[in-house]
Design a protein around this motif. Structure first.
Motif, PDB file in Angstrom:
ATOM      1  N   PRO A 133     -17.606 -25.972  13.579  1.00  0.00           N
ATOM      2  CA  PRO A 133     -17.211 -25.435  12.266  1.00  0.00           C
ATOM      3  C   PRO A 133     -16.895 -23.943  12.290  1.00  0.00           C
ATOM      4  O   PRO A 133     -16.217 -23.441  11.391  1.00  0.00           O
ATOM      5  CB  PRO A 133     -18.426 -25.735  11.386  1.00  0.00           C
ATOM      6  CG  PRO A 133     -19.553 -25.984  12.328  1.00  0.00           C
ATOM      7  CD  PRO A 133     -18.944 -26.586  13.548  1.00  0.00           C
ATOM      8  N   ASP A 134     -17.378 -23.227  13.298  1.00  0.00           N
ATOM      9  CA  ASP A 134     -17.093 -21.792  13.399  1.00  0.00           C
ATOM     10  C   ASP A 134     -15.866 -21.497  14.252  1.00  0.00           C
ATOM     11  O   ASP A 134     -15.508 -20.333  14.443  1.00  0.00           O
ATOM     12  CB  ASP A 134     -18.305 -21.058  13.996  1.00  0.00           C
ATOM     13  CG  ASP A 134     -19.507 -21.070  13.071  1.00  0.00           C
ATOM     14  OD1 ASP A 134     -19.301 -21.053  11.845  1.00  0.00           O
ATOM     15  OD2 ASP A 134     -20.648 -21.109  13.575  1.00  0.00           O
ATOM     16  N   SER A 135     -15.223 -22.533  14.764  1.00  0.00           N
ATOM     17  CA  SER A 135     -14.066 -22.332  15.630  1.00  0.00           C
ATOM     18  C   SER A 135     -12.913 -21.666  14.884  1.00  0.00           C
ATOM     19  O   SER A 135     -12.677 -21.943  13.706  1.00  0.00           O
ATOM     20  CB  SER A 135     -13.585 -23.674  16.181  1.00  0.00           C
ATOM     21  OG  SER A 135     -12.368 -23.533  16.892  1.00  0.00           O
ATOM     22  N   PRO A 136     -12.176 -20.769  15.551  1.00  0.00           N
ATOM     23  CA  PRO A 136     -10.975 -20.204  14.913  1.00  0.00           C
ATOM     24  C   PRO A 136      -9.948 -21.291  14.629  1.00  0.00           C
ATOM     25  O   PRO A 136      -9.948 -22.350  15.265  1.00  0.00           O
ATOM     26  CB  PRO A 136     -10.450 -19.220  15.967  1.00  0.00           C
ATOM     27  CG  PRO A 136     -11.610 -18.946  16.868  1.00  0.00           C
ATOM     28  CD  PRO A 136     -12.411 -20.203  16.886  1.00  0.00           C
ATOM     29  N   GLY A 137      -9.086 -21.039  13.669  1.00  0.00           N
ATOM     30  CA  GLY A 137      -7.999 -21.965  13.390  1.00  0.00           C
ATOM     31  C   GLY A 137      -6.949 -21.918  14.485  1.00  0.00           C
ATOM     32  O   GLY A 137      -6.824 -20.924  15.213  1.00  0.00           O
ATOM     33  N   GLY A 138      -6.206 -22.985  14.636  1.00  0.00           N
ATOM     34  CA  GLY A 138      -5.167 -23.050  15.654  1.00  0.00           C
ATOM     35  C   GLY A 138      -3.799 -22.672  15.101  1.00  0.00           C
ATOM     36  O   GLY A 138      -3.625 -22.488  13.892  1.00  0.00           O
ATOM     37  N   ILE A 139      -2.828 -22.548  16.003  1.00  0.00           N
ATOM     38  CA  ILE A 139      -1.460 -22.181  15.620  1.00  0.00           C
ATOM     39  C   ILE A 139      -0.496 -23.138  16.298  1.00  0.00           C
ATOM     40  O   ILE A 139      -0.559 -23.332  17.520  1.00  0.00           O
ATOM     41  CB  ILE A 139      -1.118 -20.736  16.035  1.00  0.00           C
ATOM     42  CG1 ILE A 139      -2.209 -19.765  15.581  1.00  0.00           C
ATOM     43  CG2 ILE A 139       0.236 -20.329  15.462  1.00  0.00           C
ATOM     44  CD1 ILE A 139      -2.012 -18.350  16.109  1.00  0.00           C
ATOM     45  N   VAL A 140       0.395 -23.735  15.532  1.00  0.00           N
ATOM     46  CA  VAL A 140       1.358 -24.675  16.080  1.00  0.00           C
ATOM     47  C   VAL A 140       2.295 -23.973  17.059  1.00  0.00           C
ATOM     48  O   VAL A 140       2.659 -22.809  16.883  1.00  0.00           O
ATOM     49  CB  VAL A 140       2.168 -25.342  14.947  1.00  0.00           C
ATOM     50  CG1 VAL A 140       3.053 -24.338  14.226  1.00  0.00           C
ATOM     51  CG2 VAL A 140       3.012 -26.488  15.500  1.00  0.00           C
ATOM     52  N   ASN A 141       2.642 -24.663  18.137  1.00  0.00           N
ATOM     53  CA  ASN A 141       3.588 -24.142  19.119  1.00  0.00           C
ATOM     54  C   ASN A 141       5.001 -24.479  18.660  1.00  0.00           C
ATOM     55  O   ASN A 141       5.384 -25.642  18.575  1.00  0.00           O
ATOM     56  CB  ASN A 141       3.303 -24.759  20.492  1.00  0.00           C
ATOM     57  CG  ASN A 141       4.027 -24.046  21.616  1.00  0.00           C
ATOM     58  OD1 ASN A 141       5.234 -23.829  21.548  1.00  0.00           O
ATOM     59  ND2 ASN A 141       3.292 -23.689  22.645  1.00  0.00           N
ATOM     60  N   LEU A 142       5.788 -23.461  18.359  1.00  0.00           N
ATOM     61  CA  LEU A 142       7.142 -23.665  17.836  1.00  0.00           C
ATOM     62  C   LEU A 142       8.159 -23.957  18.937  1.00  0.00           C
ATOM     63  O   LEU A 142       9.296 -24.292  18.642  1.00  0.00           O
ATOM     64  CB  LEU A 142       7.589 -22.419  17.064  1.00  0.00           C
ATOM     65  CG  LEU A 142       6.746 -22.025  15.857  1.00  0.00           C
ATOM     66  CD1 LEU A 142       7.218 -20.697  15.295  1.00  0.00           C
ATOM     67  CD2 LEU A 142       6.796 -23.109  14.792  1.00  0.00           C
ATOM     68  N   GLY A 143       7.750 -23.840  20.177  1.00  0.00           N
ATOM     69  CA  GLY A 143       8.658 -24.014  21.301  1.00  0.00           C
ATOM     70  C   GLY A 143       8.422 -22.896  22.298  1.00  0.00           C
ATOM     71  O   GLY A 143       9.070 -21.854  22.249  1.00  0.00           O
TER      72      GLY A 143
END
Length: 409
Positions: A84-94
């Motif tokens: 629950p404390d993990s940072p949020g992720g970011i989608v890879n756009l390419g």
């Protein structure tokens, strides 16, 4: 319509009369493909959000398996929830894993992603065209701050970054002159530098002093220090290993070189030394350090002569400097490295950016310390909590390190 997740997935399924291996399909890449198969009514999909990475990091540091092992399609009976404390992720756009990893680290600078802090004044004597270009740049910098703010806010609360924010952020990078298009991998350290410059991150001052061998000062330059601070790995350690403290000490060690320091412009032997000032200006005292992990040199033949191409130009060769960096969890900036200071500054590691692959391609991931825990993040598809005792061995081959001041006991 079946929802397709933006996850990296390597899926292998065995049946008595059937074996399906679905790999490397992408929804966001410039060469997008989606693999779909059916077997006895079972619908399968394989997604890889970074299939443009030529040497992807395929290991999951939590269980030494593949990154795909901790992912799942909607409805899978074996999901492994994030901490629950993990940072949020970011989608890879390419092939934007380098941007994503940089932003995971830059989330520590959340207060600086503020468009109100962007300097908007224009020179009084500027021409009409210069004013137009100036305000275009201001608009792009404010867009960078807005989109970046949305990204780091999501990261810090553990919510995946909306793809629209990631895309807006990349568009702002391009508007500010970022030369690497989607689908081509760039350098995470250069992204950190660009963001720090365009959003006016407070910096230290790098002071360069050039002296004669007898100790007489000939020239002193003071310039805003780069973020991150760029440090080469000593050449003698390339094929072995080095500690981070050894790298730091070597950076500040006075070096002999030939410099044009005389009034007549001729080259003389000089002793060049570096020191830092204004360290208290750094945001939260955070000190990013980027190691030079690429060597670019001229190709030589067996006789040591420079090899030329058909146009008589030297042929350049590059290689990755894979030197393991030991004992990176803590460093000390000695008082002698700090102009006007009498005591050492001690730092501890709170983040690192890792690159696997070669100088021509690969995959970027990040290690971030949050709420006393270490997390491994790969785009929005690979997450793991790393025990504190293991982090030292896992960051040995990282390229960018983030340090915070170590509190006195």
């Amino acid at each position: 319509m079946l929802p397709i997740p933006s996850h990296t997935l390597h899926l292998s399924i065995d049946f008595p009369r059937f074996k399906a291996v679905l790999m490397q399909a992408s929804l966001f890449s410039t060469r997008s493909t989606v693999v779909l198969m059916t077997y006895s009514g079972l619908f399968l999909a394989a997604i890889s959000s970074c299939n443009e990475c030529s040497n992807p990091d395929t290991r999951d540091p939590r269980n030494d398996g593949k990154i795909g092992d901790d992912l799942f399609l909607p409805g899978s009976p074996l999901p492994r929830p994030r901490d629950p404390d993990s940072p949020g992720g970011i989608v890879n756009l390419g092939n934007t894993c380098y941007v994503n990893s940089a932003m995971q680290a830059l989330a520590m600078f959340v207060d600086l992603f503020d468009e109100k802090l962007v300097e908007s004044k224009v020179a009084e004597n500027a021409t009409a065209e210069q004013k137009v270009q100036h305000y275009k740049a201001i608009h792009a910098r404010k867009q960078l701050a807005r989109a970046g703010k949305q990204m780091v806010d999501s990261i810090n609360v553990g919510r995946d970054v909306p793809s629209s924010a990631a895309r807006e952020f990349f568009n702002a990078l391009e508007d500010l002159g970022w030369p690497t298009p989607l689908g081509t991998q760039g350098d995470a350290g250069e992204i950190i530098t660009l963001v720090a410059n365009k959003l006016d991150f407070p910096s230290y001052t790098l002071v360069t002093t050039k002296s004669s061998p007898e100790g007489k000062v000939q020239k002193t330059d003071a310039t805003p220090g780069p973020i991150p601070l760029l440090m080469p790995i000593p050449a003698h350690a390339w094929e072995t290993s080095a500690t981070m403290q050894e790298i730091v000490d070597d950076y500040f060690r006075p070096k002999s070189t030939k410099e044009s320091i005389g009034k007549d412009g001729k080259q003389y032997q000089a002793i060049v030394s570096l020191c830092l000032s204004g360290m208290s200006r750094l945001h939260k005292g955070l000190l990013p350090i980027k190691l030079v992990r690429a060597d670019y040199s001229k190709k030589q033949d067996e006789h040591g002569d420079i090899v030329l191409d058909d146009k008589k130009r030297p042929i350049s060769v590059s290689k990755k400097i894979a030197t393991p960096v030991n004992k990176a969890l803590e460093i000390t900036l000695k008082a002698s490295y700090l102009l006007g200071e009498e005591t050492d500054r001690n730092y501890r590691l709170v983040g690192a950016v890792h690159h696997s692959g070669s100088v021509t391609g690969g995959h970027y991931t990040a290690y971030i310390k949050k709420k006393g825990k270490w997390f491994y993040i790969s785009d929005n598809s690979g997450f793991a909590t790393i025990p504190e005792r293991e982090i030292g061995s896992r960051v040995k081959s990282c390229s960018v390190f983030f340090y915070e001041p170590k509190k006195s006991p």
